[in-house]
Design an enzyme around this catalytic site. Structure first.
Site, PDB file in Angstrom:
ATOM      1  N   ASP A 189      -4.151   7.512   4.149  1.00  0.00           N
ATOM      2  CA  ASP A 189      -3.613   6.198   4.494  1.00  0.00           C
ATOM      3  C   ASP A 189      -4.362   5.644   5.700  1.00  0.00           C
ATOM      4  OD1 ASP A 189      -1.987   3.974   4.536  1.00  0.00           O
ATOM      5  OD2 ASP A 189      -0.314   4.974   5.541  1.00  0.00           O
ATOM      6  N   GLU A 190      -4.462   4.313   5.799  1.00  0.00           N
ATOM      7  CA  GLU A 190      -5.095   3.624   6.935  1.00  0.00           C
ATOM      8  C   GLU A 190      -6.504   4.167   7.205  1.00  0.00           C
ATOM      9  OE1 GLU A 190      -3.744   1.068   7.991  1.00  0.00           O
ATOM     10  OE2 GLU A 190      -1.573   1.220   8.129  1.00  0.00           O
TER      11      GLU A 190
ATOM     12  N   ARG B 191       1.195 -11.149  10.309  1.00  0.00           N
ATOM     13  CA  ARG B 191       2.496 -10.532  10.616  1.00  0.00           C
ATOM     14  C   ARG B 191       3.632 -11.457  10.193  1.00  0.00           C
ATOM     15  NH1 ARG B 191       1.176  -6.295   9.797  1.00  0.00           N
ATOM     16  NH2 ARG B 191      -0.732  -7.379   9.200  1.00  0.00           N
TER      17      ARG B 191
ATOM     18  N   GLN C  51      -8.354  -5.064   8.987  1.00  0.00           N
ATOM     19  CA  GLN C  51      -7.343  -4.703   9.983  1.00  0.00           C
ATOM     20  C   GLN C  51      -7.796  -3.522  10.849  1.00  0.00           C
ATOM     21  OE1 GLN C  51      -3.027  -5.153   8.932  1.00  0.00           O
ATOM     22  NE2 GLN C  51      -3.787  -5.133   6.829  1.00  0.00           N
TER      23      GLN C  51
ATOM     24  N   LYS D 201       0.812  -1.218   0.000  1.00  0.00           N
ATOM     25  CA  LYS D 201       0.000   0.000   0.000  1.00  0.00           C
ATOM     26  C   LYS D 201       0.848   1.273   0.000  1.00  0.00           C
ATOM     27  CE  LYS D 201      -0.728   0.530   4.997  1.00  0.00           C
ATOM     28  NZ  LYS D 201      -0.073   1.849   5.105  1.00  0.00           N
ATOM     29  N   THR D 202       1.982   1.256   0.716  1.00  0.00           N
ATOM     30  CA  THR D 202       2.818   2.456   0.743  1.00  0.00           C
ATOM     31  C   THR D 202       3.387   2.736  -0.642  1.00  0.00           C
ATOM     32  OG1 THR D 202       3.410   2.001   3.050  1.00  0.00           O
ATOM     33  CG2 THR D 202       4.783   3.561   1.856  1.00  0.00           C
TER      34      THR D 202
END
Length: 755
Positions: free
Chosen positions: A243-244, A622, A274, A56-57
C-alpha cells in the site's frame, strides 16, 4: 509493541487451502470495472495507480480475499505491507468480515512490523539476540551522545539530532557504514556522521538493540549474506501487496525487490501525484520506474472518484498536469449528474483579514447546517495556524489542531513565553525552571537541586536563591559564572521593559539568550518549523502595547480551549491531511514563497516545486463538496510587511473550475474575498479586479535588519564552504558576509555559526 508484531506463526507444513466463506464472484460484485481488473489481475507485477478517493483500500482487501477464495494461495503465503498501524488494522478488520478467521494467518503489517518479525527469527545471523530491544528516539540520541563524547565531537557545535538525521537517511537508502561514499570533502556534519556511523552500529549490537532504521537494514544484510534465508521467504511469499507505494524509500524498495525475485507476483497500489514525503526519505522514482524495475508489469488506473465533486476534481487534475514527473491519470467524479461548486478563489488584504473571512465563511456554512467537524483549514506551514487560532478564540468557534500542538502549546513558544514571564515576574519559579538550562549553559540537575534547597531553606524564590548562591562557593565555578550571567541577562531585559516595545524586547531576548541560535544550529527536520513559529510569535507581539498584555492574552487563550466540544473545525498542515477527507476545505496562504515554500525551492529546485504542486493537489482532493483557496495582497512575514504575489499554482488552476468569490456578510466598503487580484502583466494588484487601476500595496514597517537575527552586522561568523567572514548586512534570514578569502557572499543564516 503493536498487534502487527504478534501475528500467528506459519501453520507448519500444511498444504491444504483455506476455505473462504465467500465466493470469488461475490467479492467482485461491488466493484467497478477498473477495480475489478485490479483484483482479477493476480499474476505477475502489477501497479495500481489509485487516485484520491478511488477506493484503493477496497481494492487491496478484495484482492487479498479473492486470491484466497479462488484457491491460489494459503493465507500464510501472502504478504501485505502498509505504512501505518492504523491502515494495517483497517485492512485486517475488513478482511475478517470477508474471509473470517483465515485473515489472522496473513502476514499483514507495516514495513517495520514485518521487518521485526523476520529479524527476531534470524537475529543471531546479524549479531543480535532474538530478544533485542528497539530503541526509541530519546534512547537513540542518548547512545549517539555517548559515541560522540568518546570520539571527541562537541555536542554543542554538532547537535546529535542533526547527526542522527543523517544516519537515518543513510539507513533509509539501505546503506551500511562501509557503503557510504567518502565524505572527507563534504559538509562538516556529514563527515562527522560518517565517522560515528560504524561505532554507533557496533554499540547497538553490543547492547543488543536496534533503531527503527535498522529493522529493514538488518533484513537487507540478512538476505544478501544468507541466500538460504532469502530463498525461504521468496518461496513462502507467493503474493505480495504493498500500500502507498509512492511513499517507499530505497531500503523498502530493495527489500521488496529481493522478496519478489521468485514468484514475481507483486501488486503495488499508490499514487505518484500524492508523493509528498521526500523530506523523510520517500522516493517518488520508485513508483515512476515500476515498469522498468519489474519487466512485464501491468498498470491499471483507478480514476473513478467517489469522494469529490466534478468541479473539484477538474481543478485538481488541471493543476497536477503541470508536473512533468508523473505517470498520468485523470480523476472523474463517479456521480456525474451534479458538477458541484467551483473552487472559490479569494484575494484578501492581509493575513489577519484572511483569518477573519475564513471564520465568517465557516460560520455561514454552520448556519446552513454543516457540521464544524466536516470543515478543515489546511496550511502549508505550522506558523500559519496562529492567526486562525486567534480568530477562533475571539469568535468562540470550537477548533482543534491535528498533527501537532496548538500554536501556544508548541515547545519553542512555551520556552519563549517562559523567558518573558521571568522578565516580567522574577518570582515565577515554574517558568525559571523550564528555561534555566535552555539552551544548555551548564546549569543542570545538580544546580537546580541546590537552588531548590536554598529556596526552601531560606523561604525565598528560586531567582532570589540564585542571587545568593552566586555570591558563595556552593556551586561549581563554571555553574556560578553561568548563573551570574543569566541573572544579569534577566536584569538587563527587565530594565528595558518600559523603554522597548514588546516585540523589540522579545526579539532581543531570543537573540541574547542564545535560544534562537540554538534552533538555527539544529539540523533536525523540525528545526526550521520551530524557527518560523518563533518569528511568527515575535511578529504577533506588535499588536500588544506591552508584555503584560500579551501574556494575559496567552493565558486567556489557553484557558478558553479547556472545553470539550466534539464538533470542532480541524486545523492542520497539508502534509498531515493526506488520507483524510472533509466536506469543506479552506486552503489559505497561496502565495509565492509560502506555497510553494521558498525554502523548499531553494533546497530542491524543480523537483521540490513538483512536490509542492503535489501537495496542493492533495489539499484540493481532501474536499468532498467545497474548496476555498485564499491569498493575501500583502503579508507580514516575521515582522516585515511584504507585498505578496499569488502562488503560481493559482494561475495553473483551469479557469472553468474556479470562480472569484466574495466573503459572506461583508458590508459595502469593507474589503472581502475577491476584492484584490494580482495582474501578472502589469505586475501589480487591482482592487475589485477587472480593469481597475493597479494599486501600490504599502510595505508597512519594512526593516532592513531583522532584530531577531542571531548574527547582527559586525559579527564574525564561519561558513563550511567559504570560511571565516564578517556580517555586512542582514535581510531576514539572508546575510551578506565579507569572507576573508572569497569576498562578499550572500548566504542563509542556518548555514553559518559564530566565528
Amino acid at each position: 509493541m503493536s498487534d502487527d508484531f504478534t501475528l500467528p506463526d506459519d501453520p507448519g507444513t500444511g498444504t491444504g487451502l483455506v476455505s473462504s466463506p465467500v465466493t470469488p464472484g461475490a467479492l467482485l460484485e461491488a466493484l467497478n470495472d477498473e477495480q475489478r481488473r485490479a483484483v482479477e489481475t493476480t499474476d505477475g507485477p502489477l501497479l495500481v495507480l489509485s487516485g484520491a478517493g478511488t477506493g484503493k483500500t477496497r481494492v487491496l482487501t478484495t484482492r487479498l480475499a479473492y486470491i484466497l477464495a479462488s484457491g491460489r494461495a494459503q493465507p500464510w503465503r501472502m504478504l501485505a505491507v502498509t505504512f501505518t498501524n492504523r491502515a494495517a488494522r483497517e485492512m485486517r478488520e475488513r478482511l475478517a468480515t470477508m474471509i473470517g478467521p483465515a485473515s489472522e494467518s496473513l502476514w499483514l503489517g507495516t514495513f517495520h512490523a514485518i521487518g521485526v518479525r523476520i529479524l527476531r527469527r534470524h537475529a543471531e545471523l546479524v549479531g543480535l539476540k532474538s530478544n533485542f530491544t528497539i530503541l526509541d528516539t530519546d534512547d537513540q540520541l542518548r547512545l549517539l551522545k555517548q559515541i560522540m563524547e568518546a570520539e571527541g565531537i562537541d555536542t554543542r557545535k554538532s547537535p546529535p539530532p542533526a547527526l542522527m538525521g543523517i544516519l537515518q537517511r543513510w539507513k533509509d537508502r539501505g546503506l551500511t557504514p562501509d557503503k557510504v561514499r567518502d565524505e572527507s570533502s563534504g559538509e562538516r556534519h556529514r563527515r562527522e556522521a560518517l565517522a560515528l556511523f560504524a561505532p554507533y552500529q557496533r554499540r547497538l549490537l553490543a547492547v543488543n538493540a536496534a533503531d527503527f532504521g535498522d529493522l529493514l537494514l538488518h533484513n537487507l544484510t540478512l538476505f544478501q549474506n544468507h541466500p538460504d534465508v532469502l530463498a525461504q521467504y521468496q518461496d513462502q511469499f507467493r503474493y505480495i501487496l504493498v500500500d502507498e507505494y509512492q511513499d517507499t524509500n530505497v531500503s523498502q524498495y530493495l527489500w521488496l525487490r529481493l522478496l519478489t525475485q521468485r514468484h514475481k507476483n507483486l501488486c503495488c497500489v499508490g499514487d505518484d501525484d500524492q508523493s509528498i514525503y521526500s523530506w523523510r526519505g520517500a522516493e517518488v522514482g520508485n513508483i515512476l520506474r515500476f515498469e522498468q524495475d519489474f519487466p512485464g508489469a501491468q498498470v491499471i488506473r483507478l480514476e473513478s472518484n467517489y469522494r469529490s465533486s466534478a468541479s473539484i476534481l477538474a481543478a485538481a487534475s488541471g493543476l497536477i498536469r503541470h508536473n512533468k514527473g508523473r505517470l498520468g491519470k485523470d480523476l472523474r467524479a463517479a456521480a456525474l449528474d451534479d458538477p458541484g461548486d467551483k473552487v472559490s478563489l479569494r484575494g484578501v488584504w492581509d493575513g489577519e483579514e484572511e483569518a477573519r473571512v475564513v471564520v465568517e465563511e465557516i460560520e455561514a456554512e454552520q448556519r446552513q447546517g454543516r457540521s464544524l467537524g466536516e470543515m478543515a483549514i489546511l496550511v502549508r506551514a505550522g506558523f500559519q495556524t496562529r492567526e486562525f487560532e486567534e480568530r477562533f478564540i475571539i469568535t468562540g468557534v470550537p477548533y482543534r489542531v491535528v498533527g501537532g500542538p496548538r500554536f501556544y502549546e508548541r515547545q519553542e513558544i512555551r520556552d519563549a513565553i517562559a523567558y518573558l514571564r521571568v522578565i516580567l515576574q522574577p518570582d515565577d519559579d515554574l517558568a525559571l525552571v523550564r528555561i534555566l538550562n535552555v539552551p544548555k549553559r551548564g546549569l543542570g540537575d545538580s544546580t537546580l537541586q541546590t537552588l531548590h534547597l536554598v529556596a526552601r531553606g531560606q523561604g525565598v524564590t528560586l531567582m532570589e536563591a540564585a542571587r545568593r548562591l552566586v555570591e558563595t562557593d556552593e556551586l561549581r565555578p563554571t555553574a556560578r559564572v553561568a548563573l551570574r550571567a543569566l541573572i544579569a541577562d534577566f536584569d538587563r531585559w527587565r530594565d528595558q521593559v518600559d523603554r522597548k516595545g514588546a516585540r523589540e524586547l522579545t526579539a532581543l531576548m531570543l537573540d541574547e539568550s542564545g535560544y534562537m541560535a540554538m534552533w538555527l544550529a539544529d539540523r533536525s527536520p523540525d528545526a526550521p518549523g520551530r524557527i518560523e513559529n518563533l518569528k511568527e510569535m515575535v511578529a504577533a507581539l506588535e499588536e500588544y502595547e506591552n508584555l503584560a498584555g500579551f501574556l494575559e492574552h496567552v493565558s486567556l487563550v489557553m484557558e478558553n480551549d479547556q472545553r470539550n466540544d466534539h464538533d470542532r473545525v480541524t486545523v492542520m498542515t497539508l502534509h498531515a491531511a493526506k488520507g483524510l477527507e472533509f466536506d469543506v476545505v479552506f486552503l489559505p496562504g497561496w502565495e509565492e514563497g509560502l506555497f510553494p515554500h521558498q525554502r523548499a525551492l531553494e533546497e530542491g529546485g524543480d523537483r521540490a516545486l513538483e512536490e509542492e504542486r503535489r501537495l496542493a493537489y492533495v489539499g484540493i482532493t481532501r474536499a468532498r463538496r467545497r474548496v476555498f483557496v485564499s491569498f493575501a495582497a500583502n503579508r507580514r512575514v516575521y515582522g516585515r510587511w511584504q507585498t505578496a504575489i499569488q502562488s503560481r499554482f493559482i494561475s495553473e488552476l483551469p479557469p472553468g473550475a474556479v470562480r472569484q468569490a466574495t466573503a459572506p456578510g461583508v458590508p459595502g466598503g469593507r474589503r472581502g474575498f475577491g476584492e484584490y487580484r494580482y495582474d501578472w502583466k502589469a505586475s501589480g494588484w487591482r482592487e475589485g479586479g477587472g480593469n481597475a487601476p493597479v494599486i501600490d500595496v504599502p510595505a508597512r514597517q519594512v526593516v532592513t535588519q531583522a532584530s531577531f537575527s542571531p548574527y547582527p552586522v559586525g559579527d564574525r561568523v564561519f561558513h563550511q564552504k567559504f570560511g571565516y567572514g564578517v556580517v555586512r548586512d542582514v535581510d531576514g534570514e539572508k546575510l551578506s558576509i565579507l569572507f576573508d578569502k572569497t569576498g562578499m557572499k550572500k548566504v542563509m543564516t542556518r548555514f553559518v555559526q559564530k566565528g
